[in-house]
Design a protein around this motif. Structure first.
Motif, PDB file in Angstrom:
ATOM      1  N   CYS A 123       0.812  -1.097  -0.034  1.00 45.42           N
ATOM      2  CA  CYS A 123      -0.054  -0.036  -0.259  1.00 45.42           C
ATOM      3  C   CYS A 123       0.991   1.290   0.095  1.00 45.42           C
ATOM      4  CB  CYS A 123      -0.736  -0.194   1.121  1.00 45.42           C
ATOM      5  SG  CYS A 123      -2.118  -1.305   1.252  1.00 45.42           S
ATOM      6  N   PHE A 124       2.139   1.165   0.234  1.00 48.32           N
ATOM      7  CA  PHE A 124       3.003   2.256   0.518  1.00 48.32           C
ATOM      8  C   PHE A 124       3.715   2.722  -0.676  1.00 48.32           C
ATOM      9  CE2 PHE A 124       2.605   0.226   4.747  1.00 48.32           C
ATOM     10  CZ  PHE A 124       2.176   1.279   5.450  1.00 48.32           C
ATOM     11  N   GLY A 125       3.546   1.712  -1.524  1.00 43.83           N
ATOM     12  CA  GLY A 125       4.419   2.207  -3.143  1.00 43.83           C
ATOM     13  C   GLY A 125       4.947   0.746  -3.624  1.00 43.83           C
ATOM     14  N   THR A 126       5.516   0.635  -4.662  1.00 42.11           N
ATOM     15  CA  THR A 126       6.232  -0.224  -5.294  1.00 42.11           C
ATOM     16  C   THR A 126       7.464  -0.611  -4.942  1.00 42.11           C
ATOM     17  OG1 THR A 126       7.452   1.119  -7.038  1.00 42.11           O
ATOM     18  CG2 THR A 126       5.047   0.934  -7.503  1.00 42.11           C
ATOM     19  N   GLU A 127       8.052  -1.944  -5.547  1.00 40.14           N
ATOM     20  CA  GLU A 127       9.233  -2.214  -4.714  1.00 40.14           C
ATOM     21  C   GLU A 127      10.325  -1.472  -5.121  1.00 40.14           C
ATOM     22  OE1 GLU A 127       8.538  -4.189  -8.555  1.00 40.14           O
ATOM     23  OE2 GLU A 127       7.193  -3.640  -7.173  1.00 40.14           O
ATOM     24  N   THR A 128      10.151  -0.662  -6.188  1.00 41.59           N
ATOM     25  CA  THR A 128      11.472   0.441  -6.286  1.00 41.59           C
ATOM     26  C   THR A 128      11.577   1.653  -5.681  1.00 41.59           C
ATOM     27  OG1 THR A 128      10.327   1.077  -8.472  1.00 41.59           O
ATOM     28  CG2 THR A 128      11.971  -0.866  -8.695  1.00 41.59           C
ATOM     29  N   ASP A 129      10.490   1.695  -4.939  1.00 42.00           N
ATOM     30  CA  ASP A 129      10.188   2.947  -4.242  1.00 42.00           C
ATOM     31  C   ASP A 129      11.345   3.080  -3.241  1.00 42.00           C
ATOM     32  OD1 ASP A 129       8.528   3.910  -5.695  1.00 42.00           O
ATOM     33  OD2 ASP A 129       6.722   3.358  -4.154  1.00 42.00           O
ATOM     34  N   ILE A 130      11.620   4.258  -2.723  1.00 40.30           N
ATOM     35  CA  ILE A 130      12.906   4.254  -1.620  1.00 40.30           C
ATOM     36  C   ILE A 130      12.251   4.856  -0.335  1.00 40.30           C
ATOM     37  CG2 ILE A 130      15.067   5.678  -1.001  1.00 40.30           C
ATOM     38  CD1 ILE A 130      15.134   6.059  -4.226  1.00 40.30           C
ATOM     39  N   ARG A 131      12.651   4.140   0.739  1.00 44.65           N
ATOM     40  CA  ARG A 131      12.449   4.425   2.073  1.00 44.65           C
ATOM     41  C   ARG A 131      13.535   5.208   2.785  1.00 44.65           C
ATOM     42  NH1 ARG A 131       9.591   0.427   5.245  1.00 44.65           N
ATOM     43  NH2 ARG A 131      10.905  -0.988   3.993  1.00 44.65           N
ATOM     44  N   PHE A 132      13.384   6.432   3.356  1.00 49.72           N
ATOM     45  CA  PHE A 132      14.364   7.261   4.005  1.00 49.72           C
ATOM     46  C   PHE A 132      13.819   7.261   5.489  1.00 49.72           C
ATOM     47  CE2 PHE A 132      13.790   8.799   0.000  1.00 49.72           C
ATOM     48  CZ  PHE A 132      15.021   8.976  -0.762  1.00 49.72           C
ATOM     49  N   GLU A 133      14.608   6.903   6.409  1.00 58.09           N
ATOM     50  CA  GLU A 133      14.310   6.769   8.128  1.00 58.09           C
ATOM     51  C   GLU A 133      15.425   7.791   8.656  1.00 58.09           C
ATOM     52  OE1 GLU A 133      14.380   2.919   9.001  1.00 58.09           O
ATOM     53  OE2 GLU A 133      12.347   2.582   7.962  1.00 58.09           O
ATOM     54  N   GLY A 134      14.895   8.486   9.669  1.00 60.67           N
ATOM     55  CA  GLY A 134      16.016   9.360  10.523  1.00 60.67           C
ATOM     56  C   GLY A 134      15.128  10.306  11.354  1.00 60.67           C
ATOM     57  N   ASP A 135      15.835  11.235  11.907  1.00 61.17           N
ATOM     58  CA  ASP A 135      15.447  12.402  12.560  1.00 61.17           C
ATOM     59  C   ASP A 135      15.784  13.359  11.899  1.00 61.17           C
ATOM     60  OD1 ASP A 135      14.821  10.802  14.853  1.00 61.17           O
ATOM     61  OD2 ASP A 135      16.849  11.087  15.732  1.00 61.17           O
ATOM     62  N   TYR A 136      14.613  14.297  11.760  1.00 65.22           N
ATOM     63  CA  TYR A 136      14.625  15.753  11.185  1.00 65.22           C
ATOM     64  C   TYR A 136      14.036  16.851  11.686  1.00 65.22           C
ATOM     65  CZ  TYR A 136      14.676  12.066   7.224  1.00 65.22           C
ATOM     66  OH  TYR A 136      14.731  10.902   6.262  1.00 65.22           O
ATOM     67  N   ARG A 137      14.454  18.016  10.977  1.00 65.19           N
ATOM     68  CA  ARG A 137      14.014  19.237  11.428  1.00 65.19           C
ATOM     69  C   ARG A 137      13.672  20.101  10.289  1.00 65.19           C
ATOM     70  NH1 ARG A 137      19.803  19.790  11.915  1.00 65.19           N
ATOM     71  NH2 ARG A 137      20.794  21.131  10.434  1.00 65.19           N
ATOM     72  N   VAL A 138      12.610  21.076  10.750  1.00 63.62           N
ATOM     73  CA  VAL A 138      12.019  21.692   9.539  1.00 63.62           C
ATOM     74  C   VAL A 138      12.398  23.258   9.891  1.00 63.62           C
ATOM     75  CG1 VAL A 138       9.655  22.574   8.707  1.00 63.62           C
ATOM     76  CG2 VAL A 138       9.831  20.318   9.821  1.00 63.62           C
ATOM     77  N   GLU A 139      13.002  23.675   8.817  1.00 65.84           N
ATOM     78  CA  GLU A 139      13.882  25.157   8.893  1.00 65.84           C
ATOM     79  C   GLU A 139      13.034  26.265   7.944  1.00 65.84           C
ATOM     80  OE1 GLU A 139      18.436  23.349   9.625  1.00 65.84           O
ATOM     81  OE2 GLU A 139      17.745  24.434   7.648  1.00 65.84           O
ATOM     82  N   TYR A 140      13.107  27.207   8.399  1.00 66.55           N
ATOM     83  CA  TYR A 140      12.517  28.409   7.520  1.00 66.55           C
ATOM     84  C   TYR A 140      13.680  29.104   7.183  1.00 66.55           C
ATOM     85  CZ  TYR A 140      10.111  32.483   5.646  1.00 66.55           C
ATOM     86  OH  TYR A 140       9.855  33.394   4.799  1.00 66.55           O
ATOM     87  N   VAL A 141      14.192  29.551   6.057  1.00 70.41           N
ATOM     88  CA  VAL A 141      14.996  29.982   5.425  1.00 70.41           C
ATOM     89  C   VAL A 141      14.452  31.384   4.622  1.00 70.41           C
ATOM     90  CG1 VAL A 141      17.136  30.329   3.966  1.00 70.41           C
ATOM     91  CG2 VAL A 141      16.476  28.265   4.754  1.00 70.41           C
TER      92      VAL A 141
END
Length: 282
Positions: free
Chosen positions: A128-146
């Protein structure tokens, strides 16, 4: 025993010879040989001697180009007197941060960047989340305003977040325009079986950026909301419209209804309206 001595013995007793022991021609031959050896020694050298001289010259050049700061054995000055002083400023370094998602506002831009290491791998199998060639990225993130002046400000952190996207390109946030602000929708995963979760961030007319909460009709508050796959959020009558994600037949009295929210910048929230809009697809 004979008492007489040979003639050469008597001559030897008269003192050293006054003549050279070799005739003129032999002396000239010997002097030419000696002179030739000395000239060859001046004009050339053996390959081993040449290699040694070249190595010594290279060492001198390296010491001139890259001087060594020898430590002071006394420990008082840090460097031996006469050695070049070290610069007090560290060497310049540059690094390019990965931007996982981005939204362009009139007065600047929002960007989502990983904190530390970001794990990346292919989805591996269709779901349901996508095809076998899709890419998964995992980690901690921050949202910045420039801002327009280049200044950066962290407005939110998203720990242990997972992105699933068809390519490694940065995600372009959806922009929704309201009279008093621009709102950006961040959906880390582009597909789902039932509902796609998303975050919302506002950039007001003064150039201030901040995350938005969702105040539900039942009084609860959440940092994110959702919309059904293939039915993205929209703006109608200055309200945020989230299409219904209820299944066939509906779970609410009167059938599936869209959820609507009013933007309240003073509360930094989307406040759900009690009178939902009927689902246009029903």
């Amino acid at each position: 025993m004979r008492k007489d001595k040979p003639a050469w013995y008597e001559r030897a007793g008269k003192g050293p010879f006054v003549r050279q022991p070799f005739d003129e021609r032999m002396r000239e031959s010997i002097e030419r040989r000696i002179s030739g050896k000395q000239e060859r020694a001046r004009r050339g050298m053996s390959p081993f001697a040449f290699a040694g001289a070249a190595a010594a010259l290279l060492a001198v050049l390296l010491l001139i180009r890259y001087p060594i700061d020898w430590p002071d054995p006394s420990g008082r000055n840090g460097l031996i007197a006469g050695s070049p002083a070290r610069s007090s400023s560290p060497p310049a370094s540059t690094s390019t941060a990965i931007v996982r998602a981005e939204g362009m506002a009139k007065s600047g831009r929002l960007q989502v960047v990983p904190i530390g290491t970001e794990k990346q791998e292919s989805l591996g199998a269709p779901s349901c989340f996508g095809t076998e060639t899709d890419i998964r990225f995992e980690g901690d993130y921050r949202v910045e305003y420039v801002g327009a002046d280049g200044g950066e400000r962290v407005i939110a952190e998203l720990p242990a977040l997972t992105f699933v996207q068809p390519s490694p390109d940065k995600v372009q946030m959806m922009k929704l325009t309201f009279p008093e602000a621009e709102v950006f929708v961040l959906a880390p995963q582009y597909a789902d079986c039932r509902a796609i979760a998303f975050y919302a961030y506002a950039v007001d007319d003064s150039g201030q950026a901040f995350p938005l909460r969702f105040e539900q009709e039942d009084g609860t508050t959440a940092d994110m909301s959702y919309y059904p796959p293939g039915k993205p959020p929209s703006v109608s009558g200055d309200r945020l419209v989230l299409p219904s994600s209820e299944g066939p037949g509906g779970e609410s009295a009167g059938g599936p209804r869209d959820r609507t929210f009013t933007l309240d910048l003073s509360a930094k929230a989307f406040v759900q309206n009690s009178n939902g809009m009927p689902d246009k697809s029903s």
